[in-house]
Enzyme design. Structure first.
Site, short mmCIF file in Angstrom:
data_model
loop_
_atom_site.label_atom_id
_atom_site.label_comp_id
_atom_site.label_asym_id
_atom_site.label_seq_id
_atom_site.Cartn_x
_atom_site.Cartn_y
_atom_site.Cartn_z
N SER A 132 14.72 43.56 -74.07
CA SER A 132 13.77 43.94 -75.14
C SER A 132 14.57 44.25 -76.39
O SER A 132 15.72 44.72 -76.31
CB SER A 132 12.97 45.18 -74.74
OG SER A 132 12.30 45.71 -75.86
N TYR A 146 12.92 53.55 -71.13
CA TYR A 146 12.76 52.10 -71.30
C TYR A 146 13.90 51.54 -72.15
O TYR A 146 14.53 50.52 -71.79
CB TYR A 146 11.41 51.82 -71.96
CG TYR A 146 11.09 50.35 -72.16
CD1 TYR A 146 10.70 49.55 -71.08
CD2 TYR A 146 11.16 49.77 -73.42
CE1 TYR A 146 10.40 48.21 -71.27
CE2 TYR A 146 10.85 48.43 -73.61
CZ TYR A 146 10.47 47.65 -72.53
OH TYR A 146 10.17 46.33 -72.72
P1 NDP Z 1 3.05 42.75 -68.10
O1 NDP Z 1 2.84 44.16 -67.69
O2 NDP Z 1 1.99 42.02 -68.82
O3 NDP Z 1 3.50 41.89 -66.82
C1 NDP Z 1 4.55 42.39 -66.02
C2 NDP Z 1 4.90 41.40 -64.95
O4 NDP Z 1 5.97 41.96 -64.19
C3 NDP Z 1 3.75 41.15 -64.02
O5 NDP Z 1 3.78 39.81 -63.56
C4 NDP Z 1 4.04 42.13 -62.88
O6 NDP Z 1 3.54 41.69 -61.63
C5 NDP Z 1 5.55 42.11 -62.84
N1 NDP Z 1 6.03 43.34 -62.25
C6 NDP Z 1 5.97 44.60 -62.75
N2 NDP Z 1 6.44 45.48 -61.87
C7 NDP Z 1 6.81 44.75 -60.77
C8 NDP Z 1 7.35 45.08 -59.51
N3 NDP Z 1 7.61 46.36 -59.16
N4 NDP Z 1 7.61 44.10 -58.64
C9 NDP Z 1 7.34 42.81 -58.97
N5 NDP Z 1 6.81 42.42 -60.13
C10 NDP Z 1 6.54 43.39 -61.02
O7 NDP Z 1 4.40 42.76 -68.96
P2 NDP Z 1 4.95 41.75 -70.07
O8 NDP Z 1 4.65 40.36 -69.71
O9 NDP Z 1 4.57 42.26 -71.38
O10 NDP Z 1 6.52 42.03 -69.92
C11 NDP Z 1 7.38 41.20 -69.17
C12 NDP Z 1 8.81 41.58 -69.48
O11 NDP Z 1 9.03 41.48 -70.88
C13 NDP Z 1 9.18 43.00 -69.10
O12 NDP Z 1 10.52 43.04 -68.62
C14 NDP Z 1 9.06 43.75 -70.41
O13 NDP Z 1 9.86 44.91 -70.44
C15 NDP Z 1 9.54 42.69 -71.37
N6 NDP Z 1 9.10 42.91 -72.74
C16 NDP Z 1 7.78 42.87 -73.09
C17 NDP Z 1 7.40 43.08 -74.40
C18 NDP Z 1 5.97 43.07 -74.84
O14 NDP Z 1 5.71 43.49 -76.00
N7 NDP Z 1 5.01 42.59 -74.04
C19 NDP Z 1 8.40 43.34 -75.44
C20 NDP Z 1 9.75 43.33 -74.98
C21 NDP Z 1 10.09 43.12 -73.67
P3 NDP Z 1 2.36 42.48 -60.85
O15 NDP Z 1 1.30 42.79 -61.83
O16 NDP Z 1 1.98 41.50 -59.79
O17 NDP Z 1 2.99 43.72 -60.26
#
Ligand code: NDP
Length: 237
Positions: A132, A146
């Site tokens: 991020s 975070y």
């Molecule tokens: P979402 O919350 O929309 O999606 C998160 C994804 O990660 C889901 O598919 C979820 O699966 C999976 N996930 C979360 N926890 C677990 C776990 N314990 N085990 C397996 N899978 C898991 O997040 P984003 O798409 O927004 O974010 C994705 C990545 O991008 C993250 O690393 C986030 O920190 C990073 N990011 C996002 C930003 C944003 O503004 N959106 C900005 C900067 C970085 P499930 O629901 O099935 O558990």
């Protein structure tokens, strides 16, 4: 021939948001894709049916389960570690168990998954971790854990690039700014504040992040490793 024809790709955390866009992109480019999910089985099933990818339940807070998943996926051409969570609020009031769970998902799992993948990856293998821009800049209170976790990925990529380079494997971090997902919806309450930090005053789209991931996994990026790739509308500039 599609760019990733015949390639085996594992996306950790692919059921929703940025991860789902990454799954769609690799499938569209011809790869054989497996992705993990934890709490969203319906979304995972729907994405697998839509794309022909394979969904497997693996909790990224469980180190041994993640290692086993990577090992059992066989030799991978590409590993993408996308799963990540954030917790918000006064650091003095946060539950330490919740903070440690964040570290397990955001830091421990990317490290152990990357090392395990590198054991079997052929030369030319690619590891891409979703960090991020908050690893570089944290302009609001309440998100120190975070920010810490995303900064940690920078040191991880720099160090593992040295370990993996002689094997012909690259490792890179993609650092998005605000991206329109369930975790950070563009119509959420933080919209104006976030856009005030940015030169391009909108959220990014998951597909834009997936495009950067695909480039890093592709043939033009073989000389790129141990590096951070920020895609943030100048949030961190
Ligand atoms: P979402 O919350 O929309 O999606 C998160 C994804 O990660 C889901 O598919 C979820 O699966 C999976 N996930 C979360 N926890 C677990 C776990 N314990 N085990 C397996 N899978 C898991 O997040 P984003 O798409 O927004 O974010 C994705 C990545 O991008 C993250 O690393 C986030 O920190 C990073 N990011 C996002 C930003 C944003 O503004 N959106 C900005 C900067 C970085 P499930 O629901 O099935 O558990």
């Amino acid at each position: 021939m599609p760019m990733f024809e015949g390639k085996s790709v594992l996306v950790l955390g692919g059921s929703r948001g940025i991860g789902a866009a990454i799954v769609r992109r690799f499938v569209a480019d011809g790869a054989r894709v497996t992705f993990t999910y934890s709490g969203s089985p319906d979304a995972a099933r729907a994405l697998a049916a839509e794309t022909g990818s394979t969904a497997v339940q693996t909790d990224s807070s469980d180190r041994d389960a993640v290692i086993a998943r990577v090992r059992d996926s066989g030799p991978l051409d590409v590993l993408v570690v996308n799963a990540g969570i954030a917790i918000f609020g006064d650091a003095l009031e946060q539950d330490p168990d919740a903070v440690d769970r964040l570290f397990r998902i955001n830091v421990q799992s990317p490290y152990h998954a990357s090392v395990e993948a590198a054991r079997r990856m052929p030369p030319g293998g690619r590891i891409i971790v979703i960090g991020s821009v908050n690893g570089d800049r944290m302009p609001v209170p309440g998100m120190a854990s975070y920010a810490l976790s995303k900064s940690a990925l920078q040191g991880m990529a720099r160090g593992l690039a040295r370990d993996f380079g002689p094997r012909g494997i690259t490792i890179n971090v993609v650092q998005p700014g605000p991206v329109d997902t369930d975790a950070n919806p563009e119509d959420g309450p933080m919209r104006e504040l976030m856009h005030s930090f940015m030169a391009i005053k909108r959220h990014g789209r998951p597909e834009e992040v997936a495009g950067m991931v695909a480039w890093l996994a592709g043939p033009e990026a073989g000389f790129v490793t141990g590096a951070m790739h920020t895609i943030d509308g100048a949030f961190g500039a």
